[in-house]
Motif scaffolding. Sequence first.
Motif, PDB file in Angstrom:
ATOM      1  N   GLY A  75     -73.897  95.965  44.551  1.00 36.50           N
ATOM      2  CA  GLY A  75     -75.058  96.811  44.292  1.00 36.50           C
ATOM      3  C   GLY A  75     -75.929  97.007  45.518  1.00 36.50           C
ATOM      4  N   ILE A  76     -76.222  95.916  46.213  1.00 36.25           N
ATOM      5  CA  ILE A  76     -77.105  95.999  47.384  1.00 36.25           C
ATOM      6  C   ILE A  76     -76.456  96.820  48.497  1.00 36.25           C
ATOM      7  N   VAL A  77     -75.207  96.478  48.824  1.00 36.03           N
ATOM      8  CA  VAL A  77     -74.513  97.187  49.908  1.00 36.03           C
ATOM      9  C   VAL A  77     -74.234  98.636  49.503  1.00 36.03           C
ATOM     10  N   GLY A  78     -73.950  98.862  48.212  1.00 32.14           N
ATOM     11  CA  GLY A  78     -73.730 100.219  47.743  1.00 32.14           C
ATOM     12  C   GLY A  78     -74.952 101.098  47.914  1.00 32.14           C
ATOM     13  N   MET A  79     -76.144 100.548  47.680  1.00 34.71           N
ATOM     14  CA  MET A  79     -77.375 101.312  47.866  1.00 34.71           C
ATOM     15  C   MET A  79     -77.590 101.666  49.338  1.00 34.71           C
ATOM     16  N   VAL A  80     -77.331 100.707  50.224  1.00 29.27           N
ATOM     17  CA  VAL A  80     -77.475 100.962  51.666  1.00 29.27           C
ATOM     18  C   VAL A  80     -76.479 102.036  52.109  1.00 29.27           C
ATOM     19  N   ALA A  81     -75.243 101.924  51.624  1.00 26.95           N
ATOM     20  CA  ALA A  81     -74.213 102.901  51.986  1.00 26.95           C
ATOM     21  C   ALA A  81     -74.558 104.289  51.460  1.00 26.95           C
ATOM     22  N   LEU A  82     -75.113 104.357  50.248  1.00 25.98           N
ATOM     23  CA  LEU A  82     -75.504 105.646  49.678  1.00 25.98           C
ATOM     24  C   LEU A  82     -76.579 106.309  50.533  1.00 25.98           C
ATOM     25  N   ALA A  83     -77.574 105.544  50.949  1.00 26.26           N
ATOM     26  CA  ALA A  83     -78.638 106.090  51.796  1.00 26.26           C
ATOM     27  C   ALA A  83     -78.070 106.595  53.120  1.00 26.26           C
ATOM     28  N   ALA A  84     -77.139 105.828  53.701  1.00 30.30           N
ATOM     29  CA  ALA A  84     -76.541 106.214  54.981  1.00 30.30           C
ATOM     30  C   ALA A  84     -75.746 107.511  54.842  1.00 30.30           C
ATOM     31  N   ASN A  85     -74.934 107.611  53.791  1.00 29.15           N
ATOM     32  CA  ASN A  85     -74.109 108.800  53.610  1.00 29.15           C
ATOM     33  C   ASN A  85     -74.932 110.022  53.203  1.00 29.15           C
ATOM     34  N   ALA A  86     -76.004 109.808  52.444  1.00 27.12           N
ATOM     35  CA  ALA A  86     -76.882 110.923  52.086  1.00 27.12           C
ATOM     36  C   ALA A  86     -77.533 111.501  53.338  1.00 27.12           C
ATOM     37  N   ALA A  87     -77.904 110.643  54.269  1.00 25.07           N
ATOM     38  CA  ALA A  87     -78.482 111.104  55.533  1.00 25.07           C
ATOM     39  C   ALA A  87     -77.453 111.914  56.323  1.00 25.07           C
TER      40      ALA A  87
END
Length: 214
Positions: A115-127
């Motif tokens: 969950g934690i790493v998935g949220m960070v990855a989502l923010a990175a890919n959205a950018a």
Amino acid sequence: MPCCSSDTCSSNAAATGRYRAVLWIVLGINATMFLVEIVAGLAAGSAALQADALDFFADAANYGISLFVLGMSLRWRAGAALVKGASMGLFGIWVIGSVIWHALHGTVPGWHTMGIVGMVALAANAACLALLYAWRDGDANMRSVWICSRNDVVANLAVLAAALGVFGTGTGWPDIIVAAVMAGLAIQGAATILRQAMEELRQDRDDNAVPILR
């Protein structure tokens, strides 16, 4: 005779410069996230995180290829798109193998790390997706970059859903299912890129064909 007016050439050069700068930024983001997710995926025992980590690695390599061929002829750009399409297809095959392995071993990943790493990855890919939005309808090479980033955002949402599923069921099946979906996305994206790249290679061959005089 010049192929474009001075204003048009300046505009094209400026657009190419902006695209090059964006590619360097997203290359850095993807390389960093690969290191983060591969460590977290191995630690958590998550097939979805490991697959997403390798996806970040493939994207970083793809952006590097795109930077190399930027400004080159259509043949070179389409050739680079072929390489990227093939790499996406191989990624999909690797994920299928990973899914089978985890299914046979009954792995239960750590949902909190997912969950934690998935949220960070989502923010990175959205950018990355926001930065690349202006070039989503370009040639096969540019489109392949856009498709990779679009698929990454979908994959990150699926990883978060898998984390909730693992938490709720106490089994690794949600993680396995998400990894399988990611494989499908990779193979579908690869087919789209390869098809357009082949069309552009045929177009380049036809445009440069030497007429036979009779």
